[in-house]
Design a protein around this motif. Structure first.
Motif, PDB file in Angstrom:
ATOM      1  N   VAL A  29     -77.376 -78.246  79.298  1.00 51.61           N
ATOM      2  CA  VAL A  29     -77.698 -78.425  80.719  1.00 51.61           C
ATOM      3  C   VAL A  29     -77.138 -77.246  81.505  1.00 51.61           C
ATOM      4  N   GLY A  30     -77.972 -76.591  82.282  1.00 49.88           N
ATOM      5  CA  GLY A  30     -77.486 -75.540  83.175  1.00 49.88           C
ATOM      6  C   GLY A  30     -77.217 -74.192  82.546  1.00 49.88           C
ATOM      7  N   VAL A  31     -77.761 -73.923  81.358  1.00 53.97           N
ATOM      8  CA  VAL A  31     -77.611 -72.590  80.763  1.00 53.97           C
ATOM      9  C   VAL A  31     -78.653 -71.651  81.372  1.00 53.97           C
ATOM     10  N   ALA A  32     -78.630 -70.381  80.989  1.00 54.83           N
ATOM     11  CA  ALA A  32     -79.574 -69.395  81.516  1.00 54.83           C
ATOM     12  C   ALA A  32     -81.023 -69.841  81.288  1.00 54.83           C
ATOM     13  N   ALA A  33     -81.909 -69.404  82.160  1.00 51.08           N
ATOM     14  CA  ALA A  33     -83.327 -69.779  82.090  1.00 51.08           C
ATOM     15  C   ALA A  33     -84.037 -69.172  80.889  1.00 51.08           C
ATOM     16  N   SER A  34     -83.490 -68.105  80.345  1.00 55.07           N
ATOM     17  CA  SER A  34     -84.065 -67.506  79.143  1.00 55.07           C
ATOM     18  C   SER A  34     -82.939 -67.059  78.235  1.00 55.07           C
ATOM     19  N   GLY A  35     -83.224 -67.030  76.948  1.00 51.96           N
ATOM     20  CA  GLY A  35     -82.217 -66.623  75.985  1.00 51.96           C
ATOM     21  C   GLY A  35     -82.775 -66.719  74.583  1.00 51.96           C
ATOM     22  N   THR A  36     -81.881 -66.642  73.613  1.00 45.47           N
ATOM     23  CA  THR A  36     -82.268 -66.688  72.210  1.00 45.47           C
ATOM     24  C   THR A  36     -81.475 -67.778  71.505  1.00 45.47           C
ATOM     25  N   PHE A  37     -82.176 -68.608  70.767  1.00 38.51           N
ATOM     26  CA  PHE A  37     -81.570 -69.668  69.971  1.00 38.51           C
ATOM     27  C   PHE A  37     -81.863 -69.366  68.513  1.00 38.51           C
ATOM     28  N   VAL A  38     -80.809 -69.141  67.721  1.00 35.13           N
ATOM     29  CA  VAL A  38     -80.953 -68.849  66.295  1.00 35.13           C
ATOM     30  C   VAL A  38     -80.585 -70.114  65.524  1.00 35.13           C
ATOM     31  N   LYS A  39     -81.484 -70.527  64.621  1.00 38.83           N
ATOM     32  CA  LYS A  39     -81.282 -71.763  63.880  1.00 38.83           C
ATOM     33  C   LYS A  39     -81.484 -71.517  62.391  1.00 38.83           C
ATOM     34  N   ALA A  40     -81.027 -72.473  61.583  1.00 37.10           N
ATOM     35  CA  ALA A  40     -81.286 -72.420  60.142  1.00 37.10           C
ATOM     36  C   ALA A  40     -82.792 -72.497  59.923  1.00 37.10           C
ATOM     37  N   ALA A  41     -83.314 -71.650  59.071  1.00 35.01           N
ATOM     38  CA  ALA A  41     -84.757 -71.600  58.840  1.00 35.01           C
ATOM     39  C   ALA A  41     -85.312 -72.937  58.352  1.00 35.01           C
ATOM     40  N   SER A  42     -84.514 -73.688  57.623  1.00 37.66           N
ATOM     41  CA  SER A  42     -84.966 -74.967  57.084  1.00 37.66           C
ATOM     42  C   SER A  42     -84.886 -76.109  58.100  1.00 37.66           C
ATOM     43  N   MET A  43     -84.313 -75.848  59.251  1.00 43.84           N
ATOM     44  CA  MET A  43     -84.083 -76.900  60.243  1.00 43.84           C
ATOM     45  C   MET A  43     -85.302 -77.094  61.134  1.00 43.84           C
ATOM     46  N   SER A  44     -85.898 -78.273  61.052  1.00 41.62           N
ATOM     47  CA  SER A  44     -87.089 -78.558  61.860  1.00 41.62           C
ATOM     48  C   SER A  44     -86.871 -79.709  62.845  1.00 41.62           C
ATOM     49  N   ASP A  45     -85.638 -80.206  62.924  1.00 44.97           N
ATOM     50  CA  ASP A  45     -85.357 -81.372  63.763  1.00 44.97           C
ATOM     51  C   ASP A  45     -84.974 -81.049  65.207  1.00 44.97           C
ATOM     52  N   TRP A  46     -84.890 -79.786  65.566  1.00 41.90           N
ATOM     53  CA  TRP A  46     -84.513 -79.437  66.939  1.00 41.90           C
ATOM     54  C   TRP A  46     -85.608 -79.825  67.929  1.00 41.90           C
ATOM     55  N   GLN A  47     -85.219 -80.424  69.035  1.00 37.48           N
ATOM     56  CA  GLN A  47     -86.140 -80.645  70.148  1.00 37.48           C
ATOM     57  C   GLN A  47     -86.311 -79.301  70.841  1.00 37.48           C
ATOM     58  N   THR A  48     -87.529 -78.958  71.209  1.00 35.77           N
ATOM     59  CA  THR A  48     -87.760 -77.706  71.923  1.00 35.77           C
ATOM     60  C   THR A  48     -88.012 -77.996  73.395  1.00 35.77           C
ATOM     61  N   GLU A  49     -87.768 -76.976  74.225  1.00 39.84           N
ATOM     62  CA  GLU A  49     -87.949 -77.109  75.671  1.00 39.84           C
ATOM     63  C   GLU A  49     -87.162 -78.303  76.191  1.00 39.84           C
ATOM     64  N   SER A  50     -85.895 -78.402  75.797  1.00 43.22           N
ATOM     65  CA  SER A  50     -85.122 -79.602  76.076  1.00 43.22           C
ATOM     66  C   SER A  50     -83.651 -79.304  76.324  1.00 43.22           C
ATOM     67  N   ILE A  51     -83.024 -80.089  77.207  1.00 42.38           N
ATOM     68  CA  ILE A  51     -81.575 -80.001  77.396  1.00 42.38           C
ATOM     69  C   ILE A  51     -80.829 -80.653  76.232  1.00 42.38           C
ATOM     70  N   ASN A  52     -81.580 -81.293  75.349  1.00 45.28           N
ATOM     71  CA  ASN A  52     -80.995 -81.956  74.187  1.00 45.28           C
ATOM     72  C   ASN A  52     -81.246 -81.188  72.889  1.00 45.28           C
TER      73      ASN A  52
END
Length: 101
Positions: A29-52
């Motif tokens: 919540v309240g982080v910069a409007a743009s940035g880079t999120f690096v994740k494990a390549a095998s990880m598909s459970d992240w919600q996108t466009e979300s504060i969660n």
């Protein structure tokens, strides 16, 4: 976790299991409007466009190299007026690393 870190524009989280109840609720919540999120390549459970999960407006990248652990080791470089006890950031970045456990 990073509430109101308005300069935060980079997160590297190599977690491969975020199934624990509410483990990422409102963590960006309240982080910069743009940035880079690096994740494990095998990880598909992240919600996108979300504060969660992965913040809205951020670019997602898969990490290169081996990722085998489940826990996070370090959190660096995030300070707000309401979060005492953190070192003043030398650059606007938080970095979460795989512990290898």
């Amino acid at each position: 976790m990073f509430k109101d870190c308005t300069s935060l524009a980079y997160i590297k989280c190599l977690a491969t299991d975020i199934s624990a109840s509410a483990c990422t609720n409102e963590w960006v919540v309240g982080v910069a409007a743009s940035g880079t999120f690096v994740k494990a390549a095998s990880m598909s459970d992240w919600q996108t466009e979300s504060i969660n999960g992965i913040p809205s407006g951020w670019t997602t990248e898969d990490a290169t190299g081996a990722v085998g652990g489940r826990e996070l080791r370090t959190i660096r470089h995030c300070k707000t007026a309401t979060s005492s006890g953190w070192a003043t950031p030398s650059y606007p970045q938080a970095h979460l690393e795989d512990s290898g456990l």
